[in-house]
Design an enzyme around this catalytic site. Structure first.
Site, mmCIF file in Angstrom:
data_model
loop_
_atom_site.group_PDB
_atom_site.id
_atom_site.type_symbol
_atom_site.label_atom_id
_atom_site.label_comp_id
_atom_site.label_asym_id
_atom_site.label_seq_id
_atom_site.Cartn_x
_atom_site.Cartn_y
_atom_site.Cartn_z
ATOM 1 N N ARG A 219 9.740 83.521 43.607
ATOM 2 C CA ARG A 219 8.938 83.782 44.806
ATOM 3 C C ARG A 219 8.951 82.609 45.783
ATOM 4 O O ARG A 219 8.821 82.792 46.978
ATOM 5 C CB ARG A 219 7.492 84.099 44.393
ATOM 6 C CG ARG A 219 7.390 85.476 43.761
ATOM 7 C CD ARG A 219 6.033 85.722 43.199
ATOM 8 N NE ARG A 219 5.705 84.739 42.181
ATOM 9 C CZ ARG A 219 4.705 84.857 41.315
ATOM 10 N NH1 ARG A 219 3.932 85.913 41.360
ATOM 11 N NH2 ARG A 219 4.474 83.937 40.417
ATOM 12 N N LYS B 101 10.396 84.973 24.571
ATOM 13 C CA LYS B 101 9.119 85.256 23.967
ATOM 14 C C LYS B 101 8.003 84.635 24.814
ATOM 15 O O LYS B 101 8.295 83.719 25.563
ATOM 16 C CB LYS B 101 9.028 84.769 22.526
ATOM 17 C CG LYS B 101 9.504 83.359 22.249
ATOM 18 C CD LYS B 101 8.781 82.118 22.647
ATOM 19 C CE LYS B 101 7.363 81.945 22.851
ATOM 20 N NZ LYS B 101 6.994 80.641 23.447
ATOM 21 N N HIS C 131 13.870 80.935 21.187
ATOM 22 C CA HIS C 131 14.882 79.871 21.199
ATOM 23 C C HIS C 131 14.963 79.143 19.851
ATOM 24 O O HIS C 131 15.953 78.484 19.565
ATOM 25 C CB HIS C 131 14.678 78.909 22.372
ATOM 26 C CG HIS C 131 13.597 77.892 22.192
ATOM 27 N ND1 HIS C 131 12.288 78.146 22.475
ATOM 28 C CD2 HIS C 131 13.626 76.611 21.749
ATOM 29 C CE1 HIS C 131 11.561 77.065 22.222
ATOM 30 N NE2 HIS C 131 12.357 76.116 21.778
ATOM 31 N N LYS D 91 18.247 77.221 17.199
ATOM 32 C CA LYS D 91 18.267 75.853 16.663
ATOM 33 C C LYS D 91 19.069 75.838 15.380
ATOM 34 O O LYS D 91 18.806 76.630 14.471
ATOM 35 C CB LYS D 91 16.840 75.367 16.353
ATOM 36 C CG LYS D 91 16.015 75.014 17.574
ATOM 37 C CD LYS D 91 14.665 74.470 17.137
ATOM 38 C CE LYS D 91 13.693 74.352 18.294
ATOM 39 N NZ LYS D 91 13.942 73.251 19.202
ATOM 40 N N GLU E 192 2.995 69.248 18.350
ATOM 41 C CA GLU E 192 3.590 68.693 19.571
ATOM 42 C C GLU E 192 2.746 67.556 20.122
ATOM 43 O O GLU E 192 1.519 67.618 20.097
ATOM 44 C CB GLU E 192 3.736 69.775 20.630
ATOM 45 C CG GLU E 192 4.753 70.820 20.231
ATOM 46 C CD GLU E 192 4.962 71.836 21.329
ATOM 47 O OE1 GLU E 192 5.805 71.588 22.196
ATOM 48 O OE2 GLU E 192 4.255 72.853 21.335
ATOM 49 N N ASP F 8 1.955 81.618 21.833
ATOM 50 C CA ASP F 8 3.053 80.765 22.298
ATOM 51 C C ASP F 8 3.934 80.273 21.149
ATOM 52 O O ASP F 8 5.157 80.214 21.280
ATOM 53 C CB ASP F 8 2.446 79.554 23.040
ATOM 54 C CG ASP F 8 3.504 78.690 23.706
ATOM 55 O OD1 ASP F 8 4.400 79.255 24.346
ATOM 56 O OD2 ASP F 8 3.432 77.458 23.588
ATOM 57 N N HIS G 50 7.779 81.490 17.029
ATOM 58 C CA HIS G 50 8.544 80.449 16.338
ATOM 59 C C HIS G 50 8.156 80.289 14.859
ATOM 60 O O HIS G 50 9.014 80.284 13.983
ATOM 61 C CB HIS G 50 8.370 79.104 17.031
ATOM 62 C CG HIS G 50 8.709 79.116 18.496
ATOM 63 N ND1 HIS G 50 9.673 79.948 19.034
ATOM 64 C CD2 HIS G 50 8.231 78.396 19.543
ATOM 65 C CE1 HIS G 50 9.762 79.723 20.335
ATOM 66 N NE2 HIS G 50 8.897 78.803 20.664
ATOM 67 N N LYS H 131 -0.946 71.408 20.536
ATOM 68 C CA LYS H 131 -0.502 70.548 21.637
ATOM 69 C C LYS H 131 -1.333 69.262 21.633
ATOM 70 O O LYS H 131 -2.449 69.245 21.096
ATOM 71 C CB LYS H 131 -0.753 71.246 22.977
ATOM 72 C CG LYS H 131 -0.030 72.587 23.139
ATOM 73 C CD LYS H 131 1.300 72.383 23.765
ATOM 74 C CE LYS H 131 2.028 73.680 24.011
ATOM 75 N NZ LYS H 131 3.452 73.482 24.228
ATOM 76 N N LYS I 14 5.338 64.830 17.734
ATOM 77 C CA LYS I 14 6.131 66.060 17.661
ATOM 78 C C LYS I 14 6.649 66.166 16.231
ATOM 79 O O LYS I 14 7.277 65.224 15.726
ATOM 80 C CB LYS I 14 7.311 65.940 18.625
ATOM 81 C CG LYS I 14 8.357 67.020 18.480
ATOM 82 C CD LYS I 14 8.116 68.128 19.451
ATOM 83 C CE LYS I 14 9.180 69.197 19.366
ATOM 84 N NZ LYS I 14 8.839 70.363 20.160
HETATM 85 C C1 BG6 Z 1 8.206 77.141 23.744
HETATM 86 C C2 BG6 Z 1 6.733 77.111 24.064
HETATM 87 O O1 BG6 Z 1 8.589 78.418 23.350
HETATM 88 O O2 BG6 Z 1 8.469 76.225 22.702
HETATM 89 C C3 BG6 Z 1 6.291 75.696 24.417
HETATM 90 O O3 BG6 Z 1 6.474 77.988 25.137
HETATM 91 C C4 BG6 Z 1 6.669 74.737 23.327
HETATM 92 O O4 BG6 Z 1 4.902 75.641 24.643
HETATM 93 C C5 BG6 Z 1 8.147 74.879 22.992
HETATM 94 O O5 BG6 Z 1 6.414 73.426 23.781
HETATM 95 C C6 BG6 Z 1 8.529 74.047 21.801
HETATM 96 O O6 BG6 Z 1 9.905 74.113 21.651
HETATM 97 P P1 BG6 Z 1 10.727 72.922 21.015
HETATM 98 O O7 BG6 Z 1 12.123 73.415 21.000
HETATM 99 O O8 BG6 Z 1 10.525 71.740 21.885
HETATM 100 O O9 BG6 Z 1 10.137 72.712 19.662
#
Ligand code: BG6
Length: 489
Positions: free
Chosen positions: A53, A155, A185, A189, A223, A242, A247, A334, A339
């Site tokens: 947009r 997702k 995603h 990995k 994270e 999320d 995941h 978060k 991490k």
């Molecule tokens: C994403 C989430 O799908 O994955 C994010 O929307 C999150 O909030 C991220 O930070 C974490 O991915 P990775 O690959 O950094 O572990």
């Protein structure tokens, strides 16, 4: 040694990025495209067309792309980047205006040199925008026989089971299921695929991995970062939608599913869905801890009365024949200390240990991030007559030594090649919503302050109640946070 096969995109393609001005595109997708170009995995003819947009010219879009690469990469190959930028275009438009899509289709024709190509629509937008885009792409006929569209949908697919089913209905009206790539995603990995490969390759794991030997499983998705400016998206979904619904549950499926004899995509999807179907949270009140980090309400764009959780710890049960009775604990959050993405499998003691109180359990730690590592913890006796033991941890980091790409790069190549093996199917997604939907009913939006939402300090390991959740069952979280790792801090 087998020869390593490096995947490469061979067909001309157009990648349309919906939400091209947003953070997901900037943080994940742009670097993946650059990685493919740098590694010489792009075909001679391709176009990348952003749509969002925000009004922007091609030049502004290119400059944003360049900035995001330079922010992420230490050493940028300017020649590669310049070539890439020449293939980048941008069209501004609303997601819900049919006329904007008609204009977009015209612009696209001008940009694409040949019709005979793979056309991909990548949804890098919050789930709220999916419906309008699906509909308009269908109505305006982006999808033709000559240039069928592949839809890549990140997702979370929907907001809950009901909305996911509605979205599926709209999709089915205009597209065939082979055109749909439901993307998590984490499945791109290497470390996550390796969970399954490890089980296939090591019969010792297959033998030990079931309710007879395993006392509990812990899955962590911690994270250090906060919401990284994604207030609009994150406040709408929260950490359970999320991270957990996608995941962490996906990691659990790879870890616990039956290993089908035939490693076909269908057989694997089927077994994954069986695992997901068997998971339940027995008691929402006692088996779920939700938290919010202290400064969350001060983040730009977050409403001052937001009840969104940024932390969750859960206890799950599985009715799956291999795992009945083995508790599964998950933790995601978060703004935590570090991490850390990891799986911990703890084993039962051989028999009640009279003289051997307080011995730590045998344990396998599979660390996925910040780097891959596998460790096995055993007990060995100290010298002498006493039955004193100490823990012997054996294992080491694993460095990728094959075709190593980051997850979005790897998945993009699969999409261009038409390979749907690493993507989800609707059955899995629906089953995952069935697991997490009851949590979302814990606290209604009408309540001023959800009583269950616990505030925790940044840089901590979440609220204390998360410890109680697991300790009440006689276990404890096994953190093995990497020391001095600066890669993601
Ligand atoms: C994403 C989430 O799908 O994955 C994010 O929307 C999150 O909030 C991220 O930070 C974490 O991915 P990775 O690959 O950094 O572990």
């Amino acid at each position: 040694m087998n020869e390593i096969i490096f995947k490469k995109a061979n067909s001309p393609f157009t990648l349309i990025i919906f939400g091209a001005s947003g953070s997901l595109a900037r943080l994940k997708l742009f670097p993946a495209i650059y990685e493919l170009a740098k590694e010489n995995r792009m075909p001679a003819e391709y176009k990348i067309v952003g749509y969002a947009r925000t009004p922007m010219t091609n030049e502004e879009f290119r400059s944003n792309f360049e900035k995001s690469i330079k922010k992420k990469e230490k050493h940028v190959d300017q020649k590669v980047l310049n070539q890439l930028l020449e293939n980048l275009f941008y069209v501004a438009g609303q997601y819900d205006q049919e006329d904007d899509y008609i204009n977009f289709r015209k612009e696209l024709k001008k940009i694409e040199k040949t019709r005979n190509r793979v056309r991909i629509a990548y949804f890098s937008v919050p789930p709220m925008a999916f419906k309008s885009i699906f509909k308009n792409l269908g109505i305006v006929n982006f999808n033709t026989k000559k240039t069928p569209l592949r839809l890549v949908i990140e997702k979370p697919f929907g907001y809950d089971l009901r909305s996911a089913k509605k979205l599926q209905k709209i999709l089915k009206k205009y597209f065939e299921s082979e055109q749909i790539y439901l993307l998590d995603h984490y499945l791109g990995k290497e470390a996550v695929s390796n969970l399954l490969s490890l089980r296939y390759a090591n019969p010792i794991l297959t033998t030990l991995m079931d309710k007879k030997y395993v006392s509990n499983i812990q899955i962590f998705g911690l994270e250090k970062s906060g919401i990284e400016g994604r207030s609009n998206y994150f406040d709408h979904v929260g950490i359970i939608r999320d991270m957990v619904q996608s995941h962490l549950l996906q990691i659990l499926t790879y870890l616990t599913m039956y290993l089908p004899e035939q490693e076909t995509d269908e057989a694997i999807h089927h077994e994954k869905a069986r695992v997901l179907d068997s998971i339940r949270i027995k008691n929402i009140k006692t088996d779920v801890v939700r938290g919010q980090y202290k400064k969350y309400l001060d983040e730009p764009g977050i409403p001052k009365d937001s009840q969104t959780e940024t932390f969750a710890a859960l206890k799950l049960e599985m009715k799956h024949p291999l795992w009945r009775g083995v508790p599964i604990y998950m933790m995601a959050g978060k703004a935590l200390k570090q991490k850390w993405t990891a799986v911990v499998i703890e084993f039962k003691p051989r028999k009640p240990q009279k003289n051997r109180k307080n011995l730590p359990p045998n344990r396998i730690l599979i660390q996925l991030q910040p780097y891959e590592k596998i460790e096995l913890s055993l007990l060995t006796k100290l010298g002498g007559k006493t039955f004193d033991f100490h823990e012997l941890t054996t294992g080491r980091p694993i460095y990728c030594s094959g075709d190593c790409l980051t997850e979005h790069g790897r998945l993009l190549l699969d999409i261009i090649a038409g390979d749907r093996g690493l993507f989800l199917n609707f059955e899995e997604i629906f089953a995952a919503w069935v697991v997490t939907d009851p949590i979302q009913k814990m606290c209604s939006k009408k309540q001023k302050r959800c009583k269950d939402l616990l505030i925790y300090d940044e840089d901590s390991l979440g609220p204390k109640a998360a410890d109680d959740l697991i300790e009440n069952d006689g276990f404890s979280w096994f953190y093995s946070l990497p020391k001095n790792d600066k890669s993601n801090l």
